[in-house]
Design an enzyme around this catalytic site. Structure first.
Site, mmCIF file in Angstrom:
data_model
loop_
_atom_site.group_PDB
_atom_site.id
_atom_site.type_symbol
_atom_site.label_atom_id
_atom_site.label_comp_id
_atom_site.label_asym_id
_atom_site.label_seq_id
_atom_site.Cartn_x
_atom_site.Cartn_y
_atom_site.Cartn_z
ATOM 1 N N ASP A 84 0.820 -1.204 0.000
ATOM 2 C CA ASP A 84 0.000 0.000 0.000
ATOM 3 C C ASP A 84 0.858 1.260 0.000
ATOM 4 O O ASP A 84 0.531 2.244 -0.659
ATOM 5 C CB ASP A 84 -0.909 0.009 1.228
ATOM 6 C CG ASP A 84 -2.043 -0.993 1.100
ATOM 7 O OD1 ASP A 84 -1.762 -2.149 0.747
ATOM 8 O OD2 ASP A 84 -3.193 -0.618 1.363
ATOM 9 N N CYS A 125 0.862 -8.325 4.966
ATOM 10 C CA CYS A 125 0.413 -6.942 4.787
ATOM 11 C C CYS A 125 -1.063 -6.816 4.450
ATOM 12 O O CYS A 125 -1.790 -7.793 4.376
ATOM 13 C CB CYS A 125 1.288 -6.253 3.740
ATOM 14 S SG CYS A 125 2.968 -5.924 4.348
ATOM 15 N N ASP A 126 -1.435 -5.587 4.167
ATOM 16 C CA ASP A 126 -2.809 -5.127 4.282
ATOM 17 C C ASP A 126 -3.862 -5.959 3.556
ATOM 18 O O ASP A 126 -4.792 -6.459 4.166
ATOM 19 C CB ASP A 126 -2.895 -3.678 3.792
ATOM 20 C CG ASP A 126 -2.122 -2.725 4.671
ATOM 21 O OD1 ASP A 126 -1.368 -3.202 5.525
ATOM 22 O OD2 ASP A 126 -2.263 -1.508 4.520
ATOM 23 N N LYS A 127 -3.797 -6.058 2.247
ATOM 24 C CA LYS A 127 -4.858 -6.745 1.505
ATOM 25 C C LYS A 127 -4.634 -8.241 1.443
ATOM 26 O O LYS A 127 -5.573 -9.003 1.210
ATOM 27 C CB LYS A 127 -4.948 -6.196 0.072
ATOM 28 C CG LYS A 127 -5.061 -4.691 -0.005
ATOM 29 C CD LYS A 127 -6.226 -4.157 0.804
ATOM 30 C CE LYS A 127 -6.125 -2.661 0.971
ATOM 31 N NZ LYS A 127 -4.998 -2.225 1.805
ATOM 32 N N CYS A 189 4.714 -2.758 8.735
ATOM 33 C CA CYS A 189 4.932 -1.481 9.424
ATOM 34 C C CYS A 189 4.462 -1.599 10.873
ATOM 35 O O CYS A 189 3.348 -2.043 11.132
ATOM 36 C CB CYS A 189 4.172 -0.370 8.717
ATOM 37 S SG CYS A 189 4.689 -0.108 7.004
ATOM 38 N N GLU A 437 -6.924 4.311 -0.748
ATOM 39 C CA GLU A 437 -6.669 4.952 0.538
ATOM 40 C C GLU A 437 -6.328 6.419 0.311
ATOM 41 O O GLU A 437 -5.672 6.769 -0.675
ATOM 42 C CB GLU A 437 -5.519 4.257 1.266
ATOM 43 C CG GLU A 437 -5.873 2.862 1.735
ATOM 44 C CD GLU A 437 -4.737 2.202 2.510
ATOM 45 O OE1 GLU A 437 -3.615 2.750 2.506
ATOM 46 O OE2 GLU A 437 -4.984 1.146 3.104
ATOM 47 N N SER A 462 -5.708 4.645 5.270
ATOM 48 C CA SER A 462 -4.669 3.753 5.760
ATOM 49 C C SER A 462 -4.848 3.554 7.254
ATOM 50 O O SER A 462 -5.398 4.413 7.959
ATOM 51 C CB SER A 462 -3.295 4.376 5.493
ATOM 52 O OG SER A 462 -2.306 3.784 6.302
#
Length: 546
Positions: A84, A125-127, A189, A437, A462
């Site tokens: 992202d 991570c995110d997705k 992160c 985002e 985010s």
């Protein structure tokens, strides 16, 4: 033991059985061993470009070792892992959320096409985390999730992860990105963004080895957890313990309660409905509204001063679940073959400052708030845990934009003033398309020192976003939602304690505007995103492709 992989050498066609024996021999497998050993897929999202996934090749090797040691055979395959951060503030961000559904589709279709007996899912991570959980729920095979773990950032030295921005850390060559805002190691992160939110929620769902999710990506304990994951998945095949025994209605309620208590990313309200859709479990954002009184237990950046590694050192998610067990159904099954209560009993809170008792929670109210009102007749979402107390209720004149680039330019040109409410629309699943985002816009406001400016969008944020930022407005502008009718100067009111989002314009005026309304249509390249725009559901339903 009957296995899916038995078809390799025991199909109705003797010729195909012989042919497959030769094919697998060419790949280094012995089909005679596969007659008695389960074939385990390792769905790995290792990639060299993404910090949170750059080390997953090492974890996969340890999973492989564990599978072999426990009497199974392993076969690894890979899926994309978009970052992202790399995609933010340019056109690439429109394509990131859509990859969630593509990754889930890739895994599901590949595993259904090959006779695997079980799957280990490795993500960070995110997705990619929710994508793999979606695939896990659809397939309903013995399955285990292995988190890549958090990386390391300079959170503890500053005791304020936003200090370099808030204090104006500028240089002649532009804004200086200090270690506070960068990653010093492999791993996700080190904040309670979407990546670590879903690594934590894996523990609430009971789909991973207890305590494994918060182990830092660089730590040797993560390799040990990977080995144990490989060993455990073989046992799950023998026990017939499938994914939907974990993805139950009670588990989703536990996930919502946990999300509220950890100060989760607002993207949680997007991905949990998508996972529930995959698991065929009834779910709506009313689940978040019902959990609104659960306090925000943790003060993890960007909500507070601690990092994910502080959470791990304090006892990790098992300790968090122990503290909030009054809000959980601890009878929910886990991949250990035992209920959630068993792991909670063994958990130890090593630092009650980082993982406090409920009575000493960081904030008395839940981390995520669902807003409704005439500007969001269905729902809107805000991360209450990241909003300053004096901005929990605010109002101001609207200033409207149909692109993030235009909003950022307005900030840089000084056209946005204190108490403005920035309305950023046509950013939803259909409108963008892809529901990008808005971190570029929120960071621009923060860098300009505009702490009294609110932002409302039908896009999303985010997990690093804080402040009065309302996202996921439904219906979105492209679907004719009221956000499309807002004009510059209209009074907009955000009242988080009352859970309302109000446009102070009378119905007659809105009716006239609607009669004259023409939707803003953003061009998209030929290919997948045109199909995505046509079939994607609203954000309140998880923005899944239906």
């Amino acid at each position: 033991m009957s296995k899916r992989s038995d078809i390799i050498s025991n199909s109705p066609s003797p010729f195909m059985n012989m042919f497959r024996k030769g094919l697998l021999h060419g790949a280094g497998y012995d089909t005679d061993k596969l007659k008695t050993r389960p074939l385990i897929a390792i769905a790995n999202s290792h990639t060299e470009l993404t910090t949170g996934h750059s080390h997953l090749d090492r974890l996969a090797r340890k999973v492989h070792d564990g599978i072999l040691a426990a009497g199974g055979e392993a076969a690894e395959f890979n899926v994309p892992a978009p970052c992202d951060g790399v995609a933010m503030a340019h056109d690439g961000m429109r394509f990131v959320l859509a990859q969630r559904d593509l990754i889930a589709d890739m895994i599901e279709t590949h595993v259904r096409s090959q006779p695997y007996d079980a799957v280990v899912f490795i993500a960070g991570c995110d997705k990619i985390n929710p994508a793999m959980m979606m695939a896990m729920a659809r397939l309903d095979l013995p399955a285990l999730y292995l988190a890549g773990g958090p990386g390391q950032m300079d959170i503890r030295n500053t005791h304020n992860p936003r200090s370099s921005i808030d204090h104006g850390d500028y240089h002649d060559d532009g804004f200086h990105l200090s270690k506070t805002t960068t990653c010093a190691t492999c791993g996700a992160c080190e904040i309670m963004g979407t990546a670590n939110t879903f690594q934590c929620l894996a523990e609430a769902f009971g789909i991973c080895i207890p305590g494994s999710s918060n182990i830092p990506g660089w730590h040797a304990d993560k390799l040990e957890a990977a080995r144990r994951t490989g060993e455990r998945i073989v046992a799950m095949v023998k026990e017939g313990l499938n994914a939907r025994q974990m993805f139950t209605p009670k588990a989703f309620k536990n996930a919502v309660a946990t999300a509220m208590s950890i100060g989760a990313s607002t993207n949680t309200a997007l991905h949990l409905p998508a996972i529930a859709h995959a698991a065929e479990v009834p779910f709506s954002l009313a689940e978040f509204e019902a959990a609104a009184d659960i306090p925000t237990l943790l003060a993890i950046s960007p909500n507070g001063p601690y990092g994910m590694q502080d959470l791990w050192a304090a006892g990790g998610m098992p300790a968090v679940l122990k503290q909030i067990q009054r809000f959980l159904d601890t009878s929910a099954m886990t991949v250990t073959g035992q209920p959630l209560s068993a792991g909670i009993e063994r958990a130890v809170v090593r630092n009650p400052t980082v993982i406090p008792a409920v009575e000493n929670a960081f904030r008395k109210l839940a981390g995520i708030t669902v807003l409704r009102g005439n500007l969001a007749p269905d729902t809107a979402i805000i991360k209450q845990a990241g909003v300053a107390q004096d901005m929990l209720a605010c109002s101001g004149p609207a200033i409207c934009f149909n692109s993030e680039e235009d909003a950022i330019a307005a900030v840089n040109d000084g056209r946005i003033a204190a108490n403005h409410v920035v309305v950023l629309r046509y950013m939803g699943p259909q409108g963008a398309p892809g529901m990008p985002e808005m971190l570029g816009a929120t960071v621009a406001l923060k860098m300009a020192g505009m702490k009294k400016v609110a932002l409302i969008t039908d896009g999303r944020f985010s997990g690093a976003t804080s402040g009065p930022c309302v996202g996921h407005v439904c219906p979105e502008a492209s679907a004719g939602g009221p956000i499309a009718l807002v004009e510059d100067g209209d009074l907009v009111e955000i009242d988080i304690p009352a859970r309302t989002l109000t446009l102070h314009v009378d119905e007659a005026t809105l009716a006239r505007r609607r009669a004259a309304w023409t939707p803003y249509v953003r061009a998209v390249p030929n290919g997948f995103m045109r199909r995505y725009r046509k079939h994607v559901l609203p954000a309140s339903q998880g923005a899944v492709i239906d």
